[in-house]
Enzyme design. Structure first.
Site, PDB file in Angstrom:
ATOM      1  N   ASN A 104      14.242   7.784  -6.711  1.00  0.00           N
ATOM      2  CA  ASN A 104      14.327   6.993  -5.485  1.00  0.00           C
ATOM      3  C   ASN A 104      13.338   5.839  -5.442  1.00  0.00           C
ATOM      4  O   ASN A 104      13.599   4.815  -4.787  1.00  0.00           O
ATOM      5  CB  ASN A 104      14.105   7.885  -4.261  1.00  0.00           C
ATOM      6  CG  ASN A 104      12.794   8.631  -4.312  1.00  0.00           C
ATOM      7  OD1 ASN A 104      12.617   9.519  -5.146  1.00  0.00           O
ATOM      8  ND2 ASN A 104      11.860   8.291  -3.434  1.00  0.00           N
ATOM      9  N   CYS A 144      17.755   3.855  -0.939  1.00  0.00           N
ATOM     10  CA  CYS A 144      17.782   4.778  -2.081  1.00  0.00           C
ATOM     11  C   CYS A 144      18.996   5.707  -2.045  1.00  0.00           C
ATOM     12  O   CYS A 144      19.693   5.879  -3.053  1.00  0.00           O
ATOM     13  CB  CYS A 144      16.483   5.569  -2.146  1.00  0.00           C
ATOM     14  SG  CYS A 144      16.025   6.410  -0.618  1.00  0.00           S
ATOM     15  N   SER A 168       0.801  -1.224   0.000  1.00  0.00           N
ATOM     16  CA  SER A 168       0.000   0.000   0.000  1.00  0.00           C
ATOM     17  C   SER A 168       0.837   1.281   0.000  1.00  0.00           C
ATOM     18  O   SER A 168       0.293   2.368  -0.172  1.00  0.00           O
ATOM     19  CB  SER A 168      -0.944   0.011   1.207  1.00  0.00           C
ATOM     20  OG  SER A 168      -0.207  -0.019   2.420  1.00  0.00           O
ATOM     21  N   GLY A 169       2.149   1.168   0.181  1.00  0.00           N
ATOM     22  CA  GLY A 169       3.014   2.346   0.176  1.00  0.00           C
ATOM     23  C   GLY A 169       3.455   2.723  -1.227  1.00  0.00           C
ATOM     24  O   GLY A 169       3.106   2.070  -2.217  1.00  0.00           O
ATOM     25  N   TYR A 170       4.242   3.780  -1.304  1.00  0.00           N
ATOM     26  CA  TYR A 170       4.715   4.235  -2.612  1.00  0.00           C
ATOM     27  C   TYR A 170       5.602   3.192  -3.289  1.00  0.00           C
ATOM     28  O   TYR A 170       5.508   2.963  -4.494  1.00  0.00           O
ATOM     29  CB  TYR A 170       5.480   5.548  -2.476  1.00  0.00           C
ATOM     30  CG  TYR A 170       4.625   6.735  -2.104  1.00  0.00           C
ATOM     31  CD1 TYR A 170       3.353   6.894  -2.635  1.00  0.00           C
ATOM     32  CD2 TYR A 170       5.094   7.713  -1.238  1.00  0.00           C
ATOM     33  CE1 TYR A 170       2.567   7.983  -2.306  1.00  0.00           C
ATOM     34  CE2 TYR A 170       4.322   8.813  -0.897  1.00  0.00           C
ATOM     35  CZ  TYR A 170       3.058   8.942  -1.429  1.00  0.00           C
ATOM     36  OH  TYR A 170       2.285  10.023  -1.103  1.00  0.00           O
ATOM     37  N   THR A 171       6.470   2.547  -2.527  1.00  0.00           N
ATOM     38  CA  THR A 171       7.339   1.525  -3.112  1.00  0.00           C
ATOM     39  C   THR A 171       6.527   0.342  -3.600  1.00  0.00           C
ATOM     40  O   THR A 171       6.751  -0.174  -4.700  1.00  0.00           O
ATOM     41  CB  THR A 171       8.390   1.070  -2.093  1.00  0.00           C
ATOM     42  OG1 THR A 171       9.252   2.166  -1.772  1.00  0.00           O
ATOM     43  CG2 THR A 171       9.230  -0.062  -2.647  1.00  0.00           C
TER      44      THR A 171
END
Length: 352
Positions: free
Chosen positions: A319, A148, A11-14
């Site tokens: 990143n 990153c 659910s995160g950006y990554t």
């Protein structure tokens, strides 16, 4: 045969970036994506760019089923306690957390103030930076993707240290300018728009955790450089620009540096050397890398009073791509014997 994969912590950006890449990968089928807080919801309600790209819904972590390869995108400290369960679910695990990046358990005590619960497995995990550890990745069961900032710094500096060009008696200073997505998707006071917009804010002037990875990978012949890393938040969503200040043992020329970097990276599909004589894009620039898996590297030699020479190395990545999801897919391709660039050919956007 299509490879089945799952994402633990999607659910995160990554996790969202990883899902975006995997949904377009011709050799992969995403079976499950987990989120404890959003279980039962369509993934596009969290990652709106994936609307009409998939009908997947988030499932709770307990519902994970066995797959060929598992990506773990959990916060620091949450993967190590359940690592045995992950290895039961998949013969290959690619971990995007920090839990298995460092080989020395004492380094976790020093940099993370954390006693590692599974130090017995640290030596078995492969540091997933393809440009330095490609052959190890080919046979790895557990791949620990680099951070990153560390990815950006290591790729910029590793050829110089391995060639023995840097004076290790003098300090190395690195500053990373980072976009807001590096802080993750959870809102907080620092990400509130009136506080974040237009900012140039020192985030971690000293003691950044990613320093540990840089020191680990740049240690040559048992000698660790005296390297300090500072991180500054800037007005951008994606991207990192690392600027390193080093002192060569002997005076160098641009030709020397071209030779060193070409020898190290001439055959690397995702490393580009950016050193132009004119124009606005003379040096690496994170903005034009958004959405791509490239790392751009450039440099400048600075002749100082008294005959001393300073070398400034600049490296830039997205990143969320080369610093996270893109690098994870690159490692997956290597591990499974696919073409290394498969699913990662997007060159970025210009203008943006």
């Amino acid at each position: 045969m299509v490879v089945s994969v799952a994402i633990l912590g999607g659910s995160g950006y990554t996790g969202g970036e990883l899902l975006r890449l995997l949904l377009s990968h011709p050799e992969v089928e995403v079976k499950q994506v987990t989120s404890r807080s959003r279980a039962g919801k369509f993934v596009h309600t969290v990652h709106p760019n994936l609307r009409k790209r998939t009908a997947l819904k988030f499932v709770p972590p307990e519902a994970l089923e066995p797959v060929d390869l598992l990506f773990a995108c959990l916060p620091h400290g949450e993967t190590a306690p359940i690592v045995d369960r992950l290895l039961e679910l998949a013969p290959i695990v690619i971990d995007l957390s920090a839990d298995f990046r460092l080989r020395d358990p004492a380094a976790y005590e020093q940099w993370y103030h954390w006693t590692h619960p599974r130090p017995d497995l640290l030596a078995q995990a492969v540091y997933g930076l393809p440009e330095l550890h490609r052959e190890e990745i080919r046979n790895a069961r557990y791949i620990a993707c680099p951070g990153c900032n560390s990815t950006t710094v290591i790729l910029g500096l590793a050829p110089l240290f391995r060639a023995g060009l840097i004076d290790l008696d003098l300090p190395v200073t690195v500053e990373c300018k980072v976009g807001s997505s590096g802080a993750g998707g959870e809102a907080g006071p620092a990400s509130h728009h009136p506080e974040r917009s237009g900012v140039i804010r020192p985030f971690k002037p000293g003691g950044h955790r990613h320093t540990a990875e840089v020191l680990q990978e740049l240690t040559v012949c048992g000698r660790t450089p005296s390297l300090g890393l500072s991180v500054t938040s800037v007005e951008a969503v994606r991207g990192i620009l690392a600027t390193a200040h080093l002192f060569p043992k002997q005076p160098l020329t641009d030709r020397d540096l071209w030779q060193v970097y070409r020898a190290a990276y001439g055959q690397e599909p995702f490393i580009r050397l950016v050193k132009e004589a004119s124009g606005i894009h003379r040096y690496p620039e994170p903005k034009i890398l958004a959405g791509s898996n490239y790392c751009d590297i450039g440099w400048e030699l600075d002749e100082l009073p008294g005959g001393r020479q300073r070398l400034v190395v600049m490296s830039a990545i997205d990143n969320l791509m080369k610093g996270a999801a893109g690098q994870a897919v690159q490692a997956m391709n290597i591990r499974l014997g696919f073409p290394e660039t498969l699913g990662l050919e997007f060159p970025g956007l210009h203008p943006l």
